[in-house]
Motif scaffolding. Sequence first.
Motif, PDB file in Angstrom:
ATOM      1  N   SER A 181     -44.547  -7.117 122.932  1.00 41.67           N
ATOM      2  CA  SER A 181     -43.494  -7.060 123.955  1.00 41.67           C
ATOM      3  C   SER A 181     -42.338  -6.153 123.548  1.00 41.67           C
ATOM      4  N   HIS A 182     -42.331  -5.693 122.308  1.00 40.77           N
ATOM      5  CA  HIS A 182     -41.266  -4.804 121.831  1.00 40.77           C
ATOM      6  C   HIS A 182     -41.596  -3.342 122.121  1.00 40.77           C
ATOM      7  N   GLN A 183     -42.765  -2.903 121.699  1.00 39.90           N
ATOM      8  CA  GLN A 183     -43.230  -1.543 121.961  1.00 39.90           C
ATOM      9  C   GLN A 183     -44.743  -1.564 122.070  1.00 39.90           C
ATOM     10  N   GLN A 184     -45.288  -0.460 122.539  1.00 41.56           N
ATOM     11  CA  GLN A 184     -46.736  -0.376 122.720  1.00 41.56           C
ATOM     12  C   GLN A 184     -47.452  -0.414 121.379  1.00 41.56           C
ATOM     13  N   ALA A 185     -48.026  -1.539 121.067  1.00 39.47           N
ATOM     14  CA  ALA A 185     -48.868  -1.698 119.888  1.00 39.47           C
ATOM     15  C   ALA A 185     -49.857  -2.810 120.176  1.00 39.47           C
TER      16      ALA A 185
ATOM     17  N   GLU B  20     -48.814 -10.658 113.274  1.00 41.16           N
ATOM     18  CA  GLU B  20     -47.747  -9.696 113.019  1.00 41.16           C
ATOM     19  C   GLU B  20     -48.094  -8.381 113.689  1.00 41.16           C
ATOM     20  N   CYS B  21     -47.186  -7.874 114.506  1.00 41.63           N
ATOM     21  CA  CYS B  21     -47.388  -6.594 115.168  1.00 41.63           C
ATOM     22  C   CYS B  21     -47.532  -5.506 114.099  1.00 41.63           C
ATOM     23  N   PRO B  22     -48.530  -4.642 114.223  1.00 39.07           N
ATOM     24  CA  PRO B  22     -48.741  -3.617 113.208  1.00 39.07           C
ATOM     25  C   PRO B  22     -47.698  -2.499 113.238  1.00 39.07           C
ATOM     26  N   LEU B  23     -46.897  -2.436 114.279  1.00 43.37           N
ATOM     27  CA  LEU B  23     -45.931  -1.343 114.402  1.00 43.37           C
ATOM     28  C   LEU B  23     -44.584  -1.652 113.760  1.00 43.37           C
ATOM     29  N   HIS B  24     -43.985  -2.783 114.102  1.00 42.71           N
ATOM     30  CA  HIS B  24     -42.657  -3.105 113.585  1.00 42.71           C
ATOM     31  C   HIS B  24     -42.547  -4.495 112.984  1.00 42.71           C
ATOM     32  N   ALA B  25     -43.669  -5.134 112.711  1.00 43.03           N
ATOM     33  CA  ALA B  25     -43.721  -6.417 112.005  1.00 43.03           C
ATOM     34  C   ALA B  25     -43.134  -7.597 112.773  1.00 43.03           C
ATOM     35  N   ALA B  26     -43.008  -7.509 114.072  1.00 44.56           N
ATOM     36  CA  ALA B  26     -42.611  -8.678 114.858  1.00 44.56           C
ATOM     37  C   ALA B  26     -43.751  -9.690 114.792  1.00 44.56           C
ATOM     38  N   MET B  27     -43.412 -10.975 114.664  1.00 46.44           N
ATOM     39  CA  MET B  27     -44.407 -12.033 114.577  1.00 46.44           C
ATOM     40  C   MET B  27     -44.453 -12.811 115.898  1.00 46.44           C
TER      41      MET B  27
ATOM     42  N   LEU C 175     -36.697 -10.655 115.347  1.00 42.40           N
ATOM     43  CA  LEU C 175     -36.573  -9.256 115.744  1.00 42.40           C
ATOM     44  C   LEU C 175     -37.650  -8.408 115.074  1.00 42.40           C
ATOM     45  N   PRO C 176     -38.017  -7.293 115.678  1.00 44.51           N
ATOM     46  CA  PRO C 176     -37.369  -6.658 116.812  1.00 44.51           C
ATOM     47  C   PRO C 176     -37.819  -7.192 118.173  1.00 44.51           C
ATOM     48  N   ALA C 177     -38.857  -8.012 118.232  1.00 43.56           N
ATOM     49  CA  ALA C 177     -39.302  -8.555 119.522  1.00 43.56           C
ATOM     50  C   ALA C 177     -38.391  -9.700 119.951  1.00 43.56           C
TER      51      ALA C 177
END
Length: 101
Positions: free
Chosen positions: A43-47, A60-67, A78-80
């Motif tokens: 929900s933070h960025q396209q990943a 964990e999102c592979p782009l910015h580590a949001a869980m 954050l960042p999500a």
Amino acid sequence: MHEVCPADALPPGEVAVVEGTPDGRVAVFNVDGELYGLEDRCSHQQAWLSEGYVEDCAVECPLHAAMFDLRTGEPSGLPATKPVRTYRAYVEGGTVKVEVP
């Protein structure tokens, strides 16, 4: 309801993706034998969350580590800031299925 894959193709620790649902890509995670369906887009960025690292019951999102909690879709920090959708995933007749409205 969408068919994902044969149940034996999704052992614990693995993830499968179904495309073409009304909600787009949906990832189904097998965590210790429990299945969790989750919107496959951070929900933070396209990943793709299906490409992330799973620990306990979170991915964990592979782009910015949001869980994101696999049970609720809620981010843990954050960042999500927005949750992702969750879906009921289950096995029926030897096939993994996911309910997408």
